[in-house]
Design an enzyme around this catalytic site. Structure first.
Site, PDB file in Angstrom:
ATOM      1  N   CYS A  54       0.934  -1.162   0.050  1.00 28.94           N
ATOM      2  CA  CYS A  54      -0.129  -0.091  -0.027  1.00 28.94           C
ATOM      3  C   CYS A  54       0.916   1.306   0.055  1.00 28.94           C
ATOM      4  O   CYS A  54       1.837   1.554   0.737  1.00 28.94           O
ATOM      5  CB  CYS A  54      -0.971  -0.088   1.299  1.00 28.94           C
ATOM      6  SG  CYS A  54      -1.892   1.508   1.168  1.00 28.94           S
ATOM      7  N   CYS A  58       0.763   4.874   6.833  1.00 26.91           N
ATOM      8  CA  CYS A  58      -0.091   4.744   8.166  1.00 26.91           C
ATOM      9  C   CYS A  58       0.898   3.905   9.212  1.00 26.91           C
ATOM     10  O   CYS A  58       1.224   2.923   8.941  1.00 26.91           O
ATOM     11  CB  CYS A  58      -1.431   3.946   8.158  1.00 26.91           C
ATOM     12  SG  CYS A  58      -2.360   4.683   6.675  1.00 26.91           S
ATOM     13  N   CYS A  61       0.406   0.301  10.347  1.00 28.56           N
ATOM     14  CA  CYS A  61      -0.166  -0.767   9.449  1.00 28.56           C
ATOM     15  C   CYS A  61       1.048  -1.584   8.756  1.00 28.56           C
ATOM     16  O   CYS A  61       2.005  -1.129   8.137  1.00 28.56           O
ATOM     17  CB  CYS A  61      -0.928   0.020   8.506  1.00 28.56           C
ATOM     18  SG  CYS A  61      -1.846  -1.146   7.223  1.00 28.56           S
ATOM     19  N   CYS A  98     -16.753  -8.520   5.800  1.00 27.23           N
ATOM     20  CA  CYS A  98     -16.257  -7.270   5.510  1.00 27.23           C
ATOM     21  C   CYS A  98     -14.982  -7.483   4.663  1.00 27.23           C
ATOM     22  O   CYS A  98     -14.163  -8.394   4.940  1.00 27.23           O
ATOM     23  CB  CYS A  98     -15.714  -6.601   6.641  1.00 27.23           C
ATOM     24  SG  CYS A  98     -16.930  -6.315   8.002  1.00 27.23           S
ATOM     25  N   CYS A 129     -19.756  -5.164   3.782  1.00 25.78           N
ATOM     26  CA  CYS A 129     -19.046  -4.211   4.155  1.00 25.78           C
ATOM     27  C   CYS A 129     -17.648  -4.183   3.314  1.00 25.78           C
ATOM     28  O   CYS A 129     -17.054  -5.204   2.919  1.00 25.78           O
ATOM     29  CB  CYS A 129     -18.452  -4.183   5.550  1.00 25.78           C
ATOM     30  SG  CYS A 129     -17.344  -2.874   6.249  1.00 25.78           S
ATOM     31  N   CYS A 189     -19.107   2.977   8.659  1.00 24.79           N
ATOM     32  CA  CYS A 189     -18.682   2.041   9.683  1.00 24.79           C
ATOM     33  C   CYS A 189     -17.164   2.825  10.040  1.00 24.79           C
ATOM     34  O   CYS A 189     -16.338   3.044   9.165  1.00 24.79           O
ATOM     35  CB  CYS A 189     -17.988   0.702   9.259  1.00 24.79           C
ATOM     36  SG  CYS A 189     -16.927  -0.198  10.519  1.00 24.79           S
ATOM     37  N   ARG A 261     -17.828  -1.644  18.054  1.00 20.42           N
ATOM     38  CA  ARG A 261     -17.193  -3.150  17.747  1.00 20.42           C
ATOM     39  C   ARG A 261     -15.779  -3.050  18.564  1.00 20.42           C
ATOM     40  O   ARG A 261     -14.831  -2.190  18.489  1.00 20.42           O
ATOM     41  CB  ARG A 261     -16.828  -3.195  16.363  1.00 20.42           C
ATOM     42  CG  ARG A 261     -16.023  -4.649  16.274  1.00 20.42           C
ATOM     43  CD  ARG A 261     -16.121  -4.925  14.666  1.00 20.42           C
ATOM     44  NE  ARG A 261     -17.146  -4.941  13.979  1.00 20.42           N
ATOM     45  CZ  ARG A 261     -17.874  -4.275  12.920  1.00 20.42           C
ATOM     46  NH1 ARG A 261     -16.657  -3.468  12.323  1.00 20.42           N
ATOM     47  NH2 ARG A 261     -18.638  -4.142  12.401  1.00 20.42           N
TER      48      ARG A 261
END
Ligand code: SAM
Ligand code: DTB
Ligand code: SF4
Length: 336
Positions: A54, A58, A61, A98, A129, A189, A261
């Protein structure tokens, strides 16, 4: 019934955090009971449909191309593989599937492939999702037209701390994507991560940003950082468990009708800590042995946890496999 407020001040939320723990948990549990059956827990299963490489940075991550985490990169999965995983998740008792993709934002041809996945998962009778990065308004509309129920896009942390965690996109970029998702008519979400060396005021800031959105997200994932070696946060300081419980409780009080959640990080939590989180208002989990790239509790361990705590999967139907077959049967009796 506690009212839904969008005018929370930071001071009010900070005062909730400052309460004696058991008073705060008691308040959150009372609010929870006004809006939900406290025995019911919504169950989602996650699948990484495109893994790693990616371009975003972040700091938490494992999928960022900026860090060496030894993660195996995987291209977009074939439709049949996604369908198979979704069918297994349904058989195991999940009600929502998801799909997560390690993209900054989807290219249009990627979006078409994701739309085919959404349609296939819907055909199985599961809620859908997707989390695939930033969306333009037209992309959000295409997903909504395909029947996507939820789009996950997290604010992650407070606006002030955000720049310490991500430099490749801004907090405002995230708000724009959330606006596009809302305008397209999908459910939102949106939550964040705690345990990233942030201050309590950043946890307040995150919940304040969420609770003052024009509409509260229907689903609010509170992730405990999963520390992955090779990421800048791989050796972040451990967060006091009770501070995690406080974050869940304040989310519950501030967003009384949202499903909160207990998201990433459960593998590192005891049954007792998770029970306290459910008492403090958490009413959703990720179920299945993998999150996106990291571990989650064993299915059997969760089945036992639900049985020990008397919890049932939301929407569980008698006769179908569920996380707690006996509890499920009881629920069917109550509802018949
Ligand atoms: N690339 C898309 C995006 O960032 O919007 C979707 C996938 S991304 C992995 C989804 C969310 O997973 C992130 O927003 C973050 O909140 C959460 N996440 C990622 N790594 C995590 C970690 N190590 N611990 C806890 N949560 C994490
Ligand atoms: C969310 O808030 N948490 C999930 C989901 N949305 C996509 C992701 C957790 C990821 C944990 C790290 C990993 O497994 O890669
Ligand atoms: Fe990419 Fe999402 Fe991971 Fe950020 S959180 S690096 S955008 S996969």
């Amino acid at each position: 019934m506690s009212s839904i407020r969008h005018d929370w001040t930071r001071e009010e939320l900070a005062a909730l955090f400052d309460k004696p723990l058991l008073d705060l948990v008691h308040q959150a549990a009372s609010v929870h009971r006004q809006h939900f059956d406290p025995r019911e827990v919504q169950i989602s299963t996650l699948l990484s449909i495109k893994t790693g490489a990616c371009p975003e940075d972040c700091a938490y991550c494992p999928q960022s191309a900026h860090f060496k985490t030894g993660l195996e990169v995987e291209r977009l999965l074939p439709l049949a593989t996604v369908r198979e995983h979704a069918a297994q998740a349904k058989a195991a008792g999940a009600t929502r599937f998801c799909m997560g993709a390690a993209w900054r934002s989807p290219r249009d041809k990627d979006l078409d492939a994701v739309i085919a996945m959404v349609e296939a998962v819907r055909e199985l009778g599961l809620e859908t999702c997707v989390t695939a990065g930033m969306l333009r308004a037209d992309q959000a509309r295409k997903l909504a037209d395909a029947g996507l129920d939820y789009y996950n896009h997290n604010l992650d942390t407070s606006p002030e701390y955000y720049g310490e965690i991500i430099s490749t996109r801004t907090f405002d970029d995230r708000l724009q994507t959330l606006g596009a998702v809302r305008d397209a008519g999908m459910k939102v979400c949106c939550g964040g991560i705690v345990g990233m060396n942030e201050a309590r005021s950043d946890r307040v800031g995150l919940l304040h940003a969420l609770a003052t959105l024009p509409r509260h997200p229907e689903s609010v994932p509170i992730n405990q950082l999963v520390r992955v070696a090779g990421t800048p946060l791989g050796d972040a300081a451990e967060l006091d468990s009770f501070e995690f419980v406080r974050t869940i409780a304040v989310a519950r009080v501030a967003m009384p009708a949202s499903v909160v959640r207990l998201s990433a990080g459960r593998e590192q939590m005891s049954a007792e800590l998770q029970a306290l989180c459910f008492l403090a208002g958490a009413n959703s989990i990720f179920y299945g042995e993998r999150l996106l790239t990291t571990g989650n509790p064993e299915v059997e361990a969760d089945r036992q946890l639900f049985e020990r705590l008397g919890l049932v999967g939301l929407g569980a139907v008698a006769g179908e496999a569920t996380v707690a077959a006996s509890a499920c049967a009881e629920r069917a009796e109550r509802c018949s």
